[in-house]
Design a protein around this motif. Structure first.
Motif, PDB file in Angstrom:
ATOM      1  N   SER A 113     -13.595  10.089 -10.214  1.00 26.23           N
ATOM      2  CA  SER A 113     -13.139   9.354 -11.386  1.00 26.23           C
ATOM      3  C   SER A 113     -11.890   8.583 -10.986  1.00 26.23           C
ATOM      4  N   TYR A 114     -11.336   7.868 -11.956  1.00 27.95           N
ATOM      5  CA  TYR A 114     -10.092   7.155 -11.680  1.00 27.95           C
ATOM      6  C   TYR A 114      -8.858   8.008 -11.959  1.00 27.95           C
ATOM      7  N   LYS A 115      -9.076   9.244 -12.328  1.00 22.90           N
ATOM      8  CA  LYS A 115      -7.936  10.073 -12.714  1.00 22.90           C
ATOM      9  C   LYS A 115      -7.231  10.719 -11.519  1.00 22.90           C
ATOM     10  N   PRO A 116      -5.962  11.053 -11.719  1.00 20.26           N
ATOM     11  CA  PRO A 116      -5.193  11.720 -10.660  1.00 20.26           C
ATOM     12  C   PRO A 116      -5.886  12.994 -10.163  1.00 20.26           C
ATOM     13  N   GLU A 117      -6.410  13.790 -11.078  1.00 19.00           N
ATOM     14  CA  GLU A 117      -7.051  15.053 -10.700  1.00 19.00           C
ATOM     15  C   GLU A 117      -8.115  14.840  -9.628  1.00 19.00           C
ATOM     16  N   CYS A 118      -8.811  13.736  -9.758  1.00 18.47           N
ATOM     17  CA  CYS A 118      -9.870  13.432  -8.806  1.00 18.47           C
ATOM     18  C   CYS A 118      -9.294  13.289  -7.402  1.00 18.47           C
ATOM     19  N   GLY A 119      -8.220  12.505  -7.300  1.00 22.07           N
ATOM     20  CA  GLY A 119      -7.594  12.315  -5.998  1.00 22.07           C
ATOM     21  C   GLY A 119      -7.107  13.627  -5.426  1.00 22.07           C
ATOM     22  N   LYS A 120      -6.546  14.452  -6.300  1.00 25.56           N
ATOM     23  CA  LYS A 120      -5.996  15.721  -5.842  1.00 25.56           C
ATOM     24  C   LYS A 120      -7.093  16.650  -5.324  1.00 25.56           C
ATOM     25  N   LYS A 121      -8.153  16.730  -6.092  1.00 25.56           N
ATOM     26  CA  LYS A 121      -9.231  17.655  -5.734  1.00 25.56           C
ATOM     27  C   LYS A 121      -9.897  17.260  -4.417  1.00 25.56           C
ATOM     28  N   ILE A 122     -10.228  16.003  -4.314  1.00 30.42           N
ATOM     29  CA  ILE A 122     -10.907  15.541  -3.098  1.00 30.42           C
ATOM     30  C   ILE A 122     -10.015  15.738  -1.879  1.00 30.42           C
ATOM     31  N   THR A 123      -8.749  15.373  -2.028  1.00 30.12           N
ATOM     32  CA  THR A 123      -7.839  15.496  -0.889  1.00 30.12           C
ATOM     33  C   THR A 123      -7.655  16.962  -0.500  1.00 30.12           C
ATOM     34  N   THR A 124      -7.495  17.803  -1.487  1.00 31.66           N
ATOM     35  CA  THR A 124      -7.337  19.232  -1.198  1.00 31.66           C
ATOM     36  C   THR A 124      -8.548  19.762  -0.430  1.00 31.66           C
ATOM     37  N   LEU A 165      -1.911   9.060  -7.012  1.00 25.89           N
ATOM     38  CA  LEU A 165      -0.912  10.038  -7.444  1.00 25.89           C
ATOM     39  C   LEU A 165      -1.396  11.445  -7.129  1.00 25.89           C
ATOM     40  N   GLY A 166      -2.665  11.691  -7.406  1.00 21.52           N
ATOM     41  CA  GLY A 166      -3.236  13.000  -7.107  1.00 21.52           C
ATOM     42  C   GLY A 166      -3.265  13.263  -5.616  1.00 21.52           C
ATOM     43  N   ILE A 167      -3.555  12.224  -4.863  1.00 18.37           N
ATOM     44  CA  ILE A 167      -3.591  12.375  -3.405  1.00 18.37           C
ATOM     45  C   ILE A 167      -2.207  12.782  -2.891  1.00 18.37           C
ATOM     46  N   PHE A 168      -1.191  12.113  -3.401  1.00 20.28           N
ATOM     47  CA  PHE A 168       0.178  12.462  -3.005  1.00 20.28           C
ATOM     48  C   PHE A 168       0.489  13.917  -3.342  1.00 20.28           C
ATOM     49  N   ASN A 169       0.089  14.321  -4.516  1.00 24.17           N
ATOM     50  CA  ASN A 169       0.339  15.700  -4.918  1.00 24.17           C
ATOM     51  C   ASN A 169      -0.292  16.692  -3.944  1.00 24.17           C
ATOM     52  N   ALA A 170      -1.539  16.423  -3.599  1.00 27.51           N
ATOM     53  CA  ALA A 170      -2.238  17.320  -2.697  1.00 27.51           C
ATOM     54  C   ALA A 170      -1.562  17.339  -1.333  1.00 27.51           C
ATOM     55  N   LEU A 171      -1.225  16.163  -0.830  1.00 34.99           N
ATOM     56  CA  LEU A 171      -0.592  16.085   0.489  1.00 34.99           C
ATOM     57  C   LEU A 171       0.725  16.845   0.495  1.00 34.99           C
ATOM     58  N   ARG A 172       1.454  16.721  -0.592  1.00 29.59           N
ATOM     59  CA  ARG A 172       2.763  17.360  -0.645  1.00 29.59           C
ATOM     60  C   ARG A 172       2.621  18.876  -0.603  1.00 29.59           C
ATOM     61  N   GLU A 173       1.611  19.376  -1.275  1.00 29.72           N
ATOM     62  CA  GLU A 173       1.418  20.824  -1.275  1.00 29.72           C
ATOM     63  C   GLU A 173       1.217  21.363   0.140  1.00 29.72           C
ATOM     64  N   TYR A 174       0.604  20.553   0.958  1.00 28.95           N
ATOM     65  CA  TYR A 174       0.366  20.992   2.333  1.00 28.95           C
ATOM     66  C   TYR A 174       1.401  20.396   3.286  1.00 28.95           C
ATOM     67  N   ALA A 220       8.349   7.344 -14.122  1.00 29.45           N
ATOM     68  CA  ALA A 220       7.309   8.356 -13.999  1.00 29.45           C
ATOM     69  C   ALA A 220       6.531   8.400 -12.685  1.00 29.45           C
ATOM     70  N   PRO A 221       5.622   7.488 -12.448  1.00 26.56           N
ATOM     71  CA  PRO A 221       4.779   7.677 -11.281  1.00 26.56           C
ATOM     72  C   PRO A 221       5.554   7.522  -9.991  1.00 26.56           C
ATOM     73  N   ALA A 222       6.659   6.799 -10.031  1.00 25.15           N
ATOM     74  CA  ALA A 222       7.432   6.578  -8.823  1.00 25.15           C
ATOM     75  C   ALA A 222       7.855   7.893  -8.203  1.00 25.15           C
ATOM     76  N   SER A 223       8.223   8.825  -9.064  1.00 27.75           N
ATOM     77  CA  SER A 223       8.760  10.067  -8.531  1.00 27.75           C
ATOM     78  C   SER A 223       7.677  10.936  -7.900  1.00 27.75           C
ATOM     79  N   ILE A 224       6.447  10.642  -8.203  1.00 19.81           N
ATOM     80  CA  ILE A 224       5.376  11.390  -7.549  1.00 19.81           C
ATOM     81  C   ILE A 224       5.151  10.854  -6.152  1.00 19.81           C
ATOM     82  N   ILE A 225       5.147   9.559  -6.048  1.00 18.50           N
ATOM     83  CA  ILE A 225       4.900   8.943  -4.759  1.00 18.50           C
ATOM     84  C   ILE A 225       6.049   9.174  -3.815  1.00 18.50           C
TER      85      ILE A 225
END
Lengths: 335, 335
Positions: free
Chosen positions: A215-226, A247-256, B273-278
């Motif tokens: 999807s276009y949502k952040p969750e999608c980026g996060k899940k796939i990247t994780t 944004l989701g991709i960044f979140n996932a990358l940061r976790e790791y 907002a989104p800036a701080s995620i990236i």
DNA sequence: CGCAATTATGTTATCGGTAACATAAAAATA
DNA sequence: TATTTTTATGTTACCGATAACATAATTGCG
């Protein structure tokens, strides 16, 4: 809260004269005009648009329906649409749809019931159902960002095919070979185009495609990247379908604790507007979102005013903005 | 586009029965219900909200008026308000005001004319005029982000005083002494509070205040900063009144190739907002914008439903988020 | 100066619902 | 079975504008 009749009584005229005061002022004799004017001011009279709409069938309300107002593309698009609507004398309603699958439908029904003059929509699916619904009710529609085939309605959007081409070509030029396409609504026109641009370039470069939709949502980026990280399948570079996905991709990358561009290069479609001012970092393809919004609103109002031109398809040029997140030399330099 | 009468004719009943089908279905005999149902479906009938509104005086439309939808605080606030409005069965209109001083007025008049059920507004000035206008027309109002004294209406906003205190205290703790407060609408409650927080802390620390007001817009930040640079008066640290102001500050600094935090420390109210995620970079005080939007809408609907409680003032807690842009050690480390 | 043309204003039906009130039909009670 | 009560549906006035049409007042022209 006073009515036209109260104004009329106060001014000592009939209510028709009060209507004329607003709609055809030059028909009134100067004295009468003055008397009505005073009555209107003394009573703080404001005509009831609801009553007018009932008679005329026009509400002077137009609507904007987007997946998410918090997505920078739609924020700016809405800003453009709102400015243009105001300029043209319309009030704009706003609805967002992607938090709940039912919401697009309920919104459309409410808008039909309110008899809004027209609707600008970024549909959640590529089904013609909702568009047909609006057509049955004779409500003009303009599609933004996502076209639906076999639907004869106006469309305004960025050149998504080119977006895919530009970003993929850029990544290849940087020397990346293992490039994945991540995220995006499988049914959406914009996704198909972006993906198609990616595929064309990958194919002609003889590189293997890796596509992970959702999807276009952040969750999608996060899940796939994780998933990719956990399976140790992370590509060298990612082309994210949208700024929300990234944004989701960044979140996932940061976790790791993976870094960009040192560990992986990132690019996406749509700039993350204010972020790039504070810290220009992401390589993106920027769409003229504000302009798209304005143009869509202008198209819509043309239809409302009765234009019977064949449906227009406005595909506006996009621009590649190269920044650090996708620079390979930066990566080599550091590691 | 069919009317209640057409449905009634088709179903072989009177139009009152069709109204009952929608409003008090259990009054109908099962056979009648079924017949009406079929007629409604065959004709794609959707009741005309415009006609209903004329009779009932209720439109089920609420409005949101903000300075700029592209400001991240207002984007998220709008998102919260929109979600809550949808949940409660209302359609939301959106208007932005700070591109043109006249616009707030024209919007309010349009909304009064449309007889919207209620309005959430972040007023552009601290004048009571517009609020009184709405009161005269008996339209419930909720203020967001900017309170107006002597106006007995509900208010929802973040703790702006605390925002000023937290950021100033943080900067002082970092060892900065020459701290300027930049930007903000002089008439706005939120500005006065933030400024007052800044002043309290500066005073009790025995430091000299430097205040440069203007507006909440990016241009303001840019202009003030450019001036300061040109006059060689740049402070050690800046507390920007909002996330939009800081965008202008960044622009100005970049033109002179000044770096953050190496050459100057920066902080502001409202996260970008989104800036701080990236790229988590800016030290900010974050307001619960989405929640504020939801709460404001709930307040508004309570009023619409007839609540006569004394006006509520909801001041929600804010949170300091320390990131690199204000860290002195980072600065010393590099220089 | 008288009648037609023009100008200014009033009267009325209408838009599509809602709800109070009226009435007819069915069910309940005596 | 007659009468009351309940249930189901129809009739009607109304919300506040608009615009077509009608009429009264003024002006122009021969």
């Amino acid at each position: 809260m006073s009515t036209i009749l109260e104004v009329a009584t106060r001014a000592g005229v009939s209510h028709a004269t009060v209507t004329r005061y607003f709609r055809k002022p030059d028909l009134l004799a100067p004295v009468t005009y003055q008397r009505v004017k005073e009555a209107v001011e003394e009573l703080n009279y404001v005509p009831n648009a609801t009553a007018r709409a009932l008679f005329t069938g026009q509400t002077d309300i137009v609507s904007l329906i987007v997946p998410a107002i918090t997505s920078s593309f739609f924020t700016e698009m809405a800003d453009g649409a709102e400015d243009k609507a105001h300029e043209l004398g319309y009030t704009l309603t706003l609805g967002t749809t992607d938090k709940d699958i039912e919401r697009e439908r309920t919104y459309l029904e409410a808008l039909i019931s309110h008899r809004v003059d027209g609707i600008i929509i970024t549909p959640g699916t590529d089904s013609v159902e909702h568009i047909e619904l609006l057509k049955r009710h004779k409500i003009p529609v303009v599609l933004v960002d996502r076209q639906i085939k076999d639907t004869h309605v106006d469309f305004v959007g960025g050149d998504s095919l080119d977006a895919g081409v530009l970003l993929t070509r850029h990544l290849i030029q940087q020397g990346f070979k293992d490039i994945a396409f991540v995220g995006g609504e499988p049914g959406a026109w914009s996704l198909k185009e972006r993906l198609s641009g990616y595929r064309q370039v990958m194919q002609s470069a003889g590189l293997e495609e890796r596509v992970y939709l959702g999807s276009y949502k952040p969750e999608c980026g996060k899940k796939i990247t994780t998933n990719l990280i956990q399976e140790d399948q992370l590509p060298e570079a990612i082309l994210a379908a949208s700024s929300r996905v990234i944004l989701g991709i960044f979140n996932a990358l940061r976790e790791y604790q993976l870094r960009v561009p040192e560990d992986i290069a990132l690019t996406c479609v749509d700039d993350v507007a204010p972020a790039s001012i504070i810290n220009p970092f992401l390589t993106v393809v920027e769409q003229p979102a504000y302009h798209i919004g304005q143009m869509a609103m202008q198209c819509l109002v043309n239809r409302i005013k009765g234009s019977t031109e064949p449906p227009d398809t406005h595909i506006l040029p996009v621009e590649l903005i190269v920044r650090r997140s996708s620079i390979k030399s930066e990566r080599l330099h550091i590691s």
